[in-house]
Design a protein around this motif. Structure first.
Motif, PDB file in Angstrom:
ATOM      1  N   CYS A  85      -1.724 -72.598 -19.872  1.00  0.00           N
ATOM      2  CA  CYS A  85      -2.702 -72.218 -18.843  1.00  0.00           C
ATOM      3  C   CYS A  85      -2.388 -72.846 -17.489  1.00  0.00           C
ATOM      4  N   HIS A  86      -2.111 -74.134 -17.478  1.00  0.00           N
ATOM      5  CA  HIS A  86      -1.924 -74.851 -16.218  1.00  0.00           C
ATOM      6  C   HIS A  86      -0.481 -74.866 -15.743  1.00  0.00           C
ATOM      7  N   GLY A  87       0.431 -74.450 -16.610  1.00  0.00           N
ATOM      8  CA  GLY A  87       1.837 -74.462 -16.265  1.00  0.00           C
ATOM      9  C   GLY A  87       2.448 -75.835 -16.429  1.00  0.00           C
ATOM     10  N   VAL A  88       3.700 -75.870 -16.835  1.00  0.00           N
ATOM     11  CA  VAL A  88       4.417 -77.146 -16.898  1.00  0.00           C
ATOM     12  C   VAL A  88       4.516 -77.744 -15.504  1.00  0.00           C
ATOM     13  N   ASP A  89       4.567 -76.879 -14.486  1.00  0.00           N
ATOM     14  CA  ASP A  89       4.656 -77.348 -13.106  1.00  0.00           C
ATOM     15  C   ASP A  89       3.292 -77.613 -12.480  1.00  0.00           C
ATOM     16  N   GLY A  90       2.207 -77.374 -13.222  1.00  0.00           N
ATOM     17  CA  GLY A  90       0.866 -77.670 -12.723  1.00  0.00           C
ATOM     18  C   GLY A  90       0.325 -76.690 -11.720  1.00  0.00           C
ATOM     19  N   GLN A  91       0.916 -75.501 -11.608  1.00  0.00           N
ATOM     20  CA  GLN A  91       0.493 -74.537 -10.587  1.00  0.00           C
ATOM     21  C   GLN A  91      -0.529 -73.511 -11.090  1.00  0.00           C
ATOM     22  N   GLY A  92      -0.945 -73.598 -12.346  1.00  0.00           N
ATOM     23  CA  GLY A  92      -2.016 -72.739 -12.832  1.00  0.00           C
ATOM     24  C   GLY A  92      -1.673 -71.272 -12.959  1.00  0.00           C
ATOM     25  N   ARG A  93      -0.404 -70.944 -13.069  1.00  0.00           N
ATOM     26  CA  ARG A  93       0.074 -69.576 -13.295  1.00  0.00           C
ATOM     27  C   ARG A  93      -0.257 -68.612 -12.159  1.00  0.00           C
ATOM     28  N   GLY A  94      -0.703 -69.103 -11.011  1.00  0.00           N
ATOM     29  CA  GLY A  94      -0.905 -68.250  -9.850  1.00  0.00           C
ATOM     30  C   GLY A  94      -1.995 -67.216  -9.991  1.00  0.00           C
ATOM     31  N   LEU A  95      -3.043 -67.522 -10.779  1.00  0.00           N
ATOM     32  CA  LEU A  95      -4.053 -66.517 -11.089  1.00  0.00           C
ATOM     33  C   LEU A  95      -5.425 -66.794 -10.491  1.00  0.00           C
ATOM     34  N   GLY A  96      -5.736 -68.045 -10.241  1.00  0.00           N
ATOM     35  CA  GLY A  96      -7.058 -68.379  -9.742  1.00  0.00           C
ATOM     36  C   GLY A  96      -8.075 -68.663 -10.830  1.00  0.00           C
ATOM     37  N   VAL A  97      -7.734 -68.428 -12.099  1.00  0.00           N
ATOM     38  CA  VAL A  97      -8.664 -68.725 -13.184  1.00  0.00           C
ATOM     39  C   VAL A  97      -8.379 -70.082 -13.830  1.00  0.00           C
ATOM     40  N   PHE A  98      -7.150 -70.557 -13.689  1.00  0.00           N
ATOM     41  CA  PHE A  98      -6.793 -71.895 -14.156  1.00  0.00           C
ATOM     42  C   PHE A  98      -6.531 -72.768 -12.934  1.00  0.00           C
ATOM     43  N   PRO A  99      -7.102 -73.952 -12.863  1.00  0.00           N
ATOM     44  CA  PRO A  99      -6.905 -74.785 -11.676  1.00  0.00           C
ATOM     45  C   PRO A  99      -5.488 -75.318 -11.563  1.00  0.00           C
ATOM     46  N   ARG A 100      -5.073 -75.534 -10.329  1.00  0.00           N
ATOM     47  CA  ARG A 100      -3.795 -76.192 -10.073  1.00  0.00           C
ATOM     48  C   ARG A 100      -3.987 -77.694 -10.246  1.00  0.00           C
ATOM     49  N   LEU A 101      -3.152 -78.308 -11.066  1.00  0.00           N
ATOM     50  CA  LEU A 101      -3.255 -79.739 -11.353  1.00  0.00           C
ATOM     51  C   LEU A 101      -2.173 -80.558 -10.673  1.00  0.00           C
ATOM     52  N   ALA A 102      -1.136 -79.920 -10.174  1.00  0.00           N
ATOM     53  CA  ALA A 102      -0.028 -80.657  -9.549  1.00  0.00           C
ATOM     54  C   ALA A 102      -0.525 -81.434  -8.339  1.00  0.00           C
ATOM     55  N   GLY A 103      -0.251 -82.732  -8.326  1.00  0.00           N
ATOM     56  CA  GLY A 103      -0.635 -83.577  -7.200  1.00  0.00           C
ATOM     57  C   GLY A 103      -2.098 -83.955  -7.172  1.00  0.00           C
ATOM     58  N   GLN A 104      -2.830 -83.625  -8.218  1.00  0.00           N
ATOM     59  CA  GLN A 104      -4.257 -83.953  -8.275  1.00  0.00           C
ATOM     60  C   GLN A 104      -4.437 -85.454  -8.467  1.00  0.00           C
ATOM     61  N   ASN A 105      -5.603 -85.946  -8.078  1.00  0.00           N
ATOM     62  CA  ASN A 105      -5.946 -87.358  -8.225  1.00  0.00           C
ATOM     63  C   ASN A 105      -5.879 -87.758  -9.698  1.00  0.00           C
TER      64      ASN A 105
END
Length: 378
Positions: free
Chosen positions: A198-218
């Motif tokens: 869902c979130h991607g190994v790269d943390g970009q959330g698959r570019g869909l807007g339904v899964f949050p981007r986690l890359a670089g998050q606190n």
């Protein structure tokens, strides 16, 4: 006449007492290995179908053709449903075939059900069948995506299923990825097996807007969020199930991993077509209006400045609040609505958001979320 009533009363008493003695004696088998009698199976199925049809009447069905919703539903199905209902290849664990009743073959049963009936079953479950209720009854926004996916399921082959569940992510061991500092870091096993879908190994959330981007998050925010899911403090039928199986060490590892990844500029990873506000397509969001709300709030509506807690520039974190920069607009809007409806929960700081967002109107939510989703590109 009186004699007849006395005879009937005595016979009824004998039946009741006899039935009680049979139950108390324990001679009635409840073993799953024996299955149901055919008449018992028919009666239970008929009762179930009539109950679902009656109680699902009047449920309003949203647009279920949105590909983002289908993919979101696929993610939950993989983590919460497929262990019993299987994948399109028809292979299910041996133990499932020994259940009474057996979980139904969805390729056969889904085409026979209306969307509102599927919604009712997914949300409330079915007694004495092993079908559980949705863990969070307030989160209809999570249940409808599962229904959207189920409607597509009968026509899927295994390859198409895998694309919906994981996208381009391949579950390969010993993966590594470049961190924001330029170092090569190993991808945790749990990310490869669970989170990456869902979130991607790269943390970009698959570019869909339904899964949050986690890359670089606190990192602190990721940790307290996973802990809140783990302890049923943050409401999500999907994430609670996943986080409940995580150990404290795994929670720390996942939080650390995603926080070290490089957040990509929005336009490189965000699917613009998938993040246009679906409630107001004729009224485009305003970056400028959103910027004013973020910087100054709305005093006459008791809305404080968002930037007091959620910085508009990337800088070292001094608290456990999340960064919103570059996050998907649709995802941010959903979180605000959940806060307004008191159906989100979270860490001990989550209650601060109630007073902060209660005064926001739908167009203001749209604008401020659009503003943060576009940072830092403007």
């Amino acid at each position: 006449m009186k004699r007849r009533w006395k005879i009937m009363a005595v016979l009824s008493l004998i039946v009741v007492v006899g039935g009680a003695l049979i139950v108390v004696s324990g001679v009635i088998p409840v073993k799953a290995s024996s299955g149901h009698w055919e008449i018992t199976r028919w009666f239970l199925n008929f009762t179930k179908e009539r109950s679902v049809a009656t109680h699902s009447t009047g449920i309003e069905v949203p647009d279920l053709e949105d590909q983002a919703l289908i993919i979101k539903g696929a993610g939950h199905y993989e983590t919460g449903c497929q262990v019993c209902h299987g994948k399109p290849d028809g292979i299910r664990p041996r133990l499932v075939s020994l259940m009474t009743p057996k979980p139904p073959n969805l390729k056969k049963i889904v085409p026979e059900r209306e969307p509102q009936e599927l919604f009712y079953v997914v949300k409330h479950g079915i007694k004495m069948t092993g079908m559980p209720a949705w863990p969070e009854q307030k989160r209809d926004d999570e249940i409808w995506p599962v229904v959207a996916f189920l409607l597509k399921y009968p026509d899927l082959d295994l390859a198409e299923y895998d694309v919906l569940v994981t996208g381009e992510h391949q579950k390969q061991s010993d993966q590594s990825i470049e961190s924001a500092e330029g170092a090569s870091i190993p991808v945790p096993h749990l990310v490869i097996e669970v989170c990456g879908g869902c979130h991607g190994v790269d943390g970009q959330g698959r570019g869909l807007g339904v899964f949050p981007r986690l890359a670089g998050q606190n990192e602190a925010y990721l940790r307290v969020s996973l802990e809140a899911y783990h302890h049923d403090k943050r409401l999500s039928g999907t994430m609670e199930e996943i986080a409940s199986r995580m150990s404290p060490t795994e929670i720390q590892e996942i939080s650390r991993y995603y926080s070290r990844l490089q957040p990509q500029p929005t336009n490189r990873s965000q699917n613009k077509k998938g993040t246009v506000n679906r409630d107001h397509p004729e009224d485009p969001p305003s970056f400028e209006r959103g910027a004013r709300i973020a910087a100054d709030g709305i005093a006459d509506q008791d809305v404080p400045a968002c930037a007091d807690c959620h910085a508009t520039t990337r800088k070292p974190f001094k608290n456990a609040y999340p960064t919103l920069i570059g996050q998907y607009q649709d995802y941010l809007e959903l979180q605000i609505r959940l806060f307004q409806n008191r159906s989100r929960g979270g860490s001990q700081s989550a209650n601060l958001m109630h007073a902060a967002v209660d005064g926001l109107k739908p167009d203001e939510i749209r604008d401020v979320c659009f503003y943060y989703s576009e940072l830092p590109e403007r």
